[in-house]
Design an enzyme around this catalytic site. Structure first.
Site: not given
Length: 466
Positions: A321-323, A466
């Site tokens: 999810w963060h990248g 993000f």
């Protein structure tokens, strides 16, 4: 547009507050939605279309779910909520992960997907999660359906938390969207919270980021153990003050507009375990994955094998999810390992261990994890981690000592500010002292932060991507 810019502070925000408060109560959501879209489209107006499509689609999905449930058509309701989830994940996946998947396949010699070079729409990771949770909550009966498209659009586009959260769940904001209190006291508390966040971002995060940039750009062969730790500690503190400062500003802006948003941080660097860290860091994201992934998978009310599987899915999802990069997935799996160990057996020993030892363990796990998070190139990451553990490098050199002595006061201030110590001291000051001093301190923070913004050009925002 970000909060820590003169344009926002002295142009956009005053105009928004003026328009908002001169508007009749019944028009304020419409005013908010318009200014929200202006805020979002400031740098990339084409992506307003994507947001409007997202709003319309999820608004319709919510209505369909409700209509099916009213007609006792459970199968239709399930299909509608499933389509909503697929739509939101597809939207997020296309813009955020298409090129990542295409590049990864190309690296394996499989040129089956063209790399499109798409720009990531700002805040898409946040607002797609918000709209996805809305239809799920309507299906579960945890939230009522919103029949007013403008009100729903206001929820999705709320500019205070649009870029980097906290991730709002509709059920927590439903009543406030219909009616909210606008008082002088709440507005003043909002201004105070906003200025605290601005000071954290501009005075602490930005200055610490300069030190991290030095070591991020240092070739692996030139790193030392002291320098590597100095750099990653600076990044750890920069990320905290950058992101928590933004959350403070978002909460403050919300209060100025009559909203009350959830807290997103609770002094995460005082944690004594990886599990505790994630109860204190980015709380809204942890709550989202708990409510919409971990618990539906069975949570911890399952056998050990299934528990490990559930944790694996949640932490792989948290990482990616963060990248769109492999290092984020590795970082998520890194936490999976430690949280799994803590749940299975390590946690009971940490509870019995001396507090200082448990805290040392917790902060060590977190800081090493940030090295995986921060360095995307695998070769550079490997060299950096080796330097942190003294493998093949010198322990110290003149450059490391120079930066240590120059940044030591800033690092000490940041470390203290990352704990509840300052708040505890403040609360012990008599009210007759702090009440007249507070407005002065708030104004001072705003003036000094503004001076830094006007004088300098270094003003990155880490969670923008993000």
């Amino acid at each position: 547009m970000v909060f820590s810019t003169p344009y926002f502070l002295f142009l956009y925000l005053p105009m928004v507050l003026l328009l908002y408060y001169i508007s009749p109560l019944k028009w304020r959501n419409l005013v908010l939605m318009v200014v929200n879209l202006i805020f979002y489209g400031w740098g990339e107006p084409v992506y307003i279309i994507i947001m409007l499509v997202n709003i319309t689609a999820n608004y319709v999905f919510g209505l369909v779910v409700t209509r099916c449930k009213q007609r006792e058509n459970q199968r239709g309701a399930k299909i509608a909520v499933a389509l909503s989830v697929v739509f939101n994940l597809a939207l997020l996946g296309f813009f955020k992960y298409w090129d990542f998947i295409a590049g990864s396949l190309a690296g394996l010699g499989l040129d089956v997907m063209p790399q499109l070079g798409l720009e990531l729409p700002i805040g898409i990771s946040f607002y797609t999660f918000q709209t996805m949770s809305y239809t799920i909550d309507v299906y579960r009966g945890d939230s009522r359906v919103q029949k007013n498209l403008i009100t729903f659009g206001t929820f999705v586009t709320l500019f205070p938390q649009l870029i980097a959260g906290p991730i709002l769940q509709y059920k927590d904001l439903d009543a406030q969207l219909e009616q909210r209190d606008h008082t002088v006291e709440r507005f003043a508390l909002g201004v105070q919270r906003f200025c605290v966040g601005l000071a954290k971002k501009v005075l602490l995060a930005n200055n610490l980021g300069k030190l991290w940039d030095v070591y991020l750009a240092t070739p692996g062969a030139e790193l030392t153990t002291l320098g590597a730790w100095l750099g990653i500690v600076a990044f750890s503190l920069q990320l905290y003050f950058d992101f928590s400062g933004y959350s403070d500003m978002a909460i403050g802006l919300g209060r100025m507009l009559g909203f009350e948003f959830m807290e997103n941080f609770n002094y995460p660097y005082i944690s004594k375990s990886a599990t505790e860290f994630w109860r204190r860091w980015h709380i809204s994201l942890g709550n989202w994955f708990r409510d919409y992934l971990y618990i539906p998978l069975g949570g911890n009310r399952v056998g050990k094998g299934r528990l490990m599987f559930n944790l694996l899915i949640v932490w792989a999802a948290t990482g990616i999810w963060h990248g769109a990069s492999w290092n984020f997935l590795i970082w998520g799996l890194y936490y999976f390992v430690f949280i799994m160990l803590e749940k299975l057996w390590l946690g009971k020993y940490l509870k019995k261990a001396p507090a200082a030892l448990a805290h040392l363990y917790g902060i060590f796990i977190v800081v090493v994890g940030w090295a995986i998070f921060a360095v995307e190139d695998f070769t550079a990451m490997g060299l950096y981690l080796k330097a942190m553990f003294g493998i093949g490098v010198s322990l110290v050199n003149g450059d490391a000592l120079y930066y240590l002595f120059n940044y030591l006061p800033m690092l000490i201030v940041a470390c203290v500010a990352a704990t509840p110590l300052a708040a505890k001291v403040w609360h012990k000051i008599p009210a007759k002292v702090w009440k007249p001093a507070l407005p002065v301190l708030v104004c001072l923070a705003l003036v000094v932060a503004t001076a830094y913004l006007v004088d300098g050009t270094y003003n990155p925002f880490l969670y923008f991507r993000f």
